[in-house]
Every structure is written in C-alpha cells, then in structure tokens.
Scaffold this active site. Structure first.
Site, PDB file in Angstrom:
ATOM      1  N   ILE A 424       0.850  -1.192   0.000  1.00 42.52           N
ATOM      2  CA  ILE A 424       0.000   0.000   0.000  1.00 42.52           C
ATOM      3  C   ILE A 424       0.883   1.238   0.000  1.00 42.52           C
ATOM      4  CG2 ILE A 424      -0.219  -0.095   2.521  1.00 42.52           C
ATOM      5  CD1 ILE A 424      -3.039   1.114   2.185  1.00 42.52           C
ATOM      6  N   ARG A 432      -0.312  13.254   3.639  1.00 47.17           N
ATOM      7  CA  ARG A 432      -0.784  14.184   4.665  1.00 47.17           C
ATOM      8  C   ARG A 432      -2.061  14.913   4.228  1.00 47.17           C
ATOM      9  NH1 ARG A 432       2.650  14.516   8.693  1.00 47.17           N
ATOM     10  NH2 ARG A 432       1.576  16.346   9.520  1.00 47.17           N
ATOM     11  N   GLY A 434      -5.031  12.760   4.050  1.00 49.54           N
ATOM     12  CA  GLY A 434      -6.069  11.806   4.407  1.00 49.54           C
ATOM     13  C   GLY A 434      -6.304  10.716   3.388  1.00 49.54           C
ATOM     14  N   ARG A 437      -5.647   6.990   4.679  1.00 50.09           N
ATOM     15  CA  ARG A 437      -6.756   6.411   5.443  1.00 50.09           C
ATOM     16  C   ARG A 437      -7.857   5.924   4.507  1.00 50.09           C
ATOM     17  NH1 ARG A 437     -11.628   7.488   7.138  1.00 50.09           N
ATOM     18  NH2 ARG A 437     -12.339   6.775   9.205  1.00 50.09           N
ATOM     19  N   GLU A 457      -0.577  -7.448   5.087  1.00 46.66           N
ATOM     20  CA  GLU A 457       0.538  -8.386   5.162  1.00 46.66           C
ATOM     21  C   GLU A 457       1.575  -7.873   6.151  1.00 46.66           C
ATOM     22  OE1 GLU A 457       3.870 -10.080   2.072  1.00 46.66           O
ATOM     23  OE2 GLU A 457       1.801  -9.874   1.376  1.00 46.66           O
TER      24      GLU A 457
END
Length: 564
Positions: A424, A432, A434, A437, A457
C-alpha cells in the site's frame, strides 16, 4: 598519526611492528580527501531549509566520479561560480541516526576534513579468533613446500561438502534443491524455526513469487538502524563469518562453487534483488521523478534500467506510467498517449475520488511500471516484475485532464493467510491529506463485501503501522462508544472486518485491556475518548459503501497457475 603520512584503509595496521592495532579514529587534519573511502564515518555539511547549514556525522556508502551534465539539461548561467575541483568525486552518504530517506550524493567540498574521521571496523581478524576452525587429520601426504593450499581433488570435495551443507534447511538430513523454495516459504510463515543457510537463486525466485511487500513493511520491522530493511540472517542470509571456501588456482578445473565473497558479489550484480538490500539497494540511483506537474524526490533505490540511473530527473507519464530521460521525449509521448485513467474497471466513484481494479495478469506492463515507482518510496518492496498473482486497486482524483493517480494497494488473488493488502502506498505529493486512510478504509470495505476478516501483510513498516493503528483505533473506539450493550471481540471483528489479532494489538497498544472480576474487559480511558473526539472533529473524506459497485472476482485454477 602523522599528518605527512595519512592513514588509509590499506595502510592501517602496516606499521613498523606487525600486529600493532591501528587507530580507529583519525584526528582532524591528519588525513586528506583521498583517504575518504566507503565505510568511513565523517562529518558532512548539510544545508537546512532555513538557509543555514549544520555538520552531521555520516557514513560513506559509495563513491563515483561526478556525472557529466545531461544533454537535455539547461546551460549554467553566465555568472555561475567556477566548479570546485573537490567536487569531481561525489560521495553517497547516510546520515547517522537519521532516516535512510535523507541519504544523498554530496560533493567533496561538503566533507568536513577538520573534524575526526572514523575508520571502518575490521571484521576478519576477530571472527577468526572467535570461530577457530576445527583441525581435521589429513590423509594426504604433506608437501615439501609447506603451502596450506590443498590439492584440487581435496578442494573439490571440501567445496562440494560446503555447498551441500549450505543447502540444508535443518541440521538433519539434506533437502533437495528443488524443495528449497517450499522450505523457505514455510520458514517465513512461522510453521517452524529455520536455521541459517545460504540462499540459492531458486530460493530467491520462490521468495519473490510469495513476497509482495507491504508499504509499510518492516522485515523487516524489518528495521535497521534507521528504521529500514536489515540483512536477512535468520531467513537465510549468507553469514560471512562461517564456512569460507577457498578458490583453486585453476578456475576452469573448479566445480561451480563460489567463495562467500564471490557469492555475495554474484548476488549483488546478477542475483535477485531480494538478497541485495545491503548492497546495491543501499545506494539511491534516482534523484527526482517528474510525475505530471509534481517533481518528487525519491527516497530509495528502484531497479529502473541502468541507462536511466543517476539522471537528475526521470520523467514519467502520469497515466500510462512509462518513463523517459527528458522532458522532450515525454512531450512527444503525451502527444500520442490516449490513456486518461488507469487501465482497469472503475468500481467506485464519489466526490471526485475513483477506484480502479486492475488485474496484474492482464496489464503486466502498467503494473510493473507502478511497482517501479512505488519502490522509489518503499524500501522493503521486493517484487517488481511478477505481478500476475495480484490485483491492484488504484485511487485517482478527477479533473478536466483525466484521472490522476494518488495511491494504490495491491491484493493477492488468493491469500492463504487471509491478507487483504499486500502493498500500500500514497504517492509523496499527495501525502498528509487523508488519502492513506481512504486506501485502508477501502480495503476493509472490500473485505466486508467478501464476508471475510482482513489484515495487511505483516510485518508493517513504521509509516504503515502508524496509519493502520490510527484506523483500527478509530473504528474500534467508535463502535464501542455507539454500543449500548456489552459487545464481544467476535462482534467487533465481524462488524469492522478487522482480525482478532489486530483488535488485540490495538487495545494493548492503547492499554485498554483490563482484568475485572476474573475476566478481561476492554476499558475506554478518558485519554482515548478525548483523542477520538478530536479526531472526529476534523473534516475528512470517507468511503461511502453505497457507491461501491463490485463483486469479488472468481478465478479458475488455470488462472491461478502463475508461471506454470
């Protein structure tokens, strides 16, 4: 140490008395710039963002002649100062106690020769004393010359014996080389502890097929002195302190067995990149990437073709991800490139954010280029070219020119461990904000549709662990605050798709596990509740499941038979 005769790594320990220990630190002014070689630690001038500079202690990792200016580079201004002769040689430095991302090439004029310099520690002599070789009675007649070199036949036997011993996975009976890849997978999965062994190329290929690194990956975590990858030792790295095989005088008559130094050099130059974390990959080969309108400094080594190494800027098409050495070539490509979004199925679109699902088997070139870009910012990523076993979920933001890539995560088509994320990354120019998320939340939304519990993982890197911990904490605390009744660990897992292990890890990190009336309970402290309120008060994007148009893909056995 006399200023007139500076010490060098070759000259250390060669004083008038043999065996005299050489000093490990050279005083300032007692050495010259010619004595600065890879391995020494010296002070380097580091410019700061406020216009000032400070002297930082750094380790020299590599040297090179100053690259010639690119033919596409703009000419220097007429009033530019004349070049410093000391800058004809550049030094790749790692600042001690700083993150590896700050490593850079510096000119010789930035080296502080007036301060002390530390020589690299000698490794050969102490290890010979600590690990004395066991004397074996030789059946061969002693030679008149007294030379310690054995005959060719004895050397072949010793070399073959050492090679067979290196291929054993356990101290028990030898394991055939065809099964080494399987054994390495079992050892990594934690089924049983694995002893140190030398890796063969078959091992590394099997490991590459099974290892798509987390963006967050630690090994790894995986952390070396600055939070990055360390040498693999318990997983099978070659321990240079053990079993050295001497090379015969006639290489043509020798079997195909290498000494430790030769084997490490072979892996460094032609072996799998999985084994070269401490060698080539310690030196960053690209300085900057031009992705669309953003110019981004790279953090780590990425295995782009050697023709593009050490370019001042590598230009990348932000839609098809092809790379070019000059802006002129990129403009020519953009005039012909018709791609305006990632080459996959759009499965989510809401408030300008879209997600595309891309099959690595159908779009090999695009996914490989994506992995090359991500390797510039993920030190622990080891898989670049074998993209067939993975699905890639790319997040984009849309404007008048197309869908611009923000970040992505990859996912195994069939994961035996139940991982919902293999790698990812949010591109640095979009961090920075968002978006990281959102990527994490979207991966769990897919797990909810599949009806499975998901986990990234392991192990995670420092940035990945922080991002996942924040997401886990927010979802768990939010569910506990909204529940008017007692809720069990299984119910939390089913409602959030977070695995039991990740829930326990988060609760223990926040000290929420308490022992009350002969049982363990989850207790929300005032500090945790206050932090949750501050987090919820911030405006942020969220994934709306109503806009997700996706069904879990189903693959046949033939489609999952990668590489066979």
């Amino acid at each position: 140490m006399s200023p007139s005769a500076p010490s060098t790594p070759h000259g250390r320990g060669s004083g008038s008395e043999p065996g005299t220990p050489a000093p490990s630190v050279a005083a300032g002014g007692s050495y010259t710039i010619d004595d600065v070689v890879p391995g020494v630690k010296i002070y380097v001038i580091k410019p700061l963002s406020n216009g000032q500079a400070e002297q930082r202690r750094a380790e020299i990792l590599s040297t090179r002649p100053k690259p010639k200016p690119s033919a596409f580079a703009p000419p220097p201004p007429p009033n530019a100062p004349s070049p410093d002769p000391r800058d004809d040689t550049e030094y790749y430095v790692h600042y001690v106690e700083f993150n590896k991302r700050l490593d850079e090439w510096v000119g010789g004029s930035r080296l502080v020769l007036s301060k002390e310099m530390e020589w690299p520690k000698s490794k050969d002599e102490p290890k010979k004393k600590d690990r004395p070789a066991k004397a074996q009675p030789s059946k061969a007649p002693s030679r008149a010359t007294g030379s310690p070199i054995p005959s060719d036949s004895l050397l072949k036997k010793a070399a073959n014996k050492a090679a067979m011993a290196a291929g054993k996975a356990t101290p028990g009976k030898a394991m055939p080389s065809s099964k080494l890849g399987k054994a390495s997978k079992i050892g990594k999965a934690g089924k049983f502890p694995q002893k140190r062994k030398a890796k063969t190329e078959a091992d590394t290929e099997a490991e590459e097929e099974s290892n798509e690194d987390n963006d967050a990956l630690g090994e790894e975590e995986d952390m070396d002195e600055d939070g990055d990858v360390t040498l693999i030792t318990s997983d099978g790295a070659i321990d240079p302190s053990r079993e050295v095989v001497a090379a015969p005088s006639n290489p043509r008559a020798a079997p195909q067995v290498f000494s430790k130094k030769q084997e490490i050099e072979k892996l460094r130059t032609s072996g799998s990149m999985t084994q070269s974390h401490s060698e080539i990959s310690r030196v960053k080969n690209l300085n900057k990437l031009q992705i669309g309108k953003h110019e981004v400094e790279t953090w780590y080594f990425s295995p782009y073709p050697i023709e593009y190494a050490h370019l001042p800027v590598l230009y990348i098409c932000e839609f098809c991800l092809l790379y070019y050495p000059s802006a002129t070539q990129l403009r020519r490509h953009r005039a012909k490139c018709t791609l305006l979004h990632p080459p996959g199925n759009e499965i989510y679109r809401h408030e300008g954010i879209s997600f595309f699902e891309i099959d690595g088997r159908k779009q090999r070139t695009w996914c490989r280029n994506l992995c090359l870009i991500s390797k510039c910012f993920l030190d622990h990523k080891t898989l670049y070219y074998d993209v067939d076993p993975f699905l890639y979920y790319c997040m984009t933001v849309k404007d008048d020119y197309g869908c611009h890539l923000i970040g992505y995560f990859s996912k195994e088509k069939e994961s035996a461990e139940g991982y919902n994320v293999a790698c990812i990354l949010t591109l640095p120019q979009h961090q920075r904000k968002g978006y990281g998320r959102l990527l994490i939340e979207f991966s769990y939304e897919l797990s909810k549709v599949e009806g499975k519990l998901g986990s990234p993982e392991k192990p995670l890197s420092d940035l990945g662990l922080l991002g996942y911990r924040a997401y886990w904490q927010e979802k768990i605390v939010e569910l506990l605050l909204d529940s008017d009744y007692e809720i069990s660990l299984d119910e939390i897992a089913q409602k959030t798709s977070i695995t039991h292990g990740d829930i326990m890890h988060t609760c223990q990190a926040l000290q929420m596990i308490k022992y009350y009336k002969n049982s363990h309970i989850i207790h929300l402290t005032d500090a945790v509740i206050e932090q949750h309120k501050k987090t919820k008060a911030k405006p942020r994007r969220a994934i709306n499941p109503a806009y997700l148009k996706w069904k879990p893909p189903v693959f046949s056995r033939a489609q999952l038979a990668f590489g066979f």
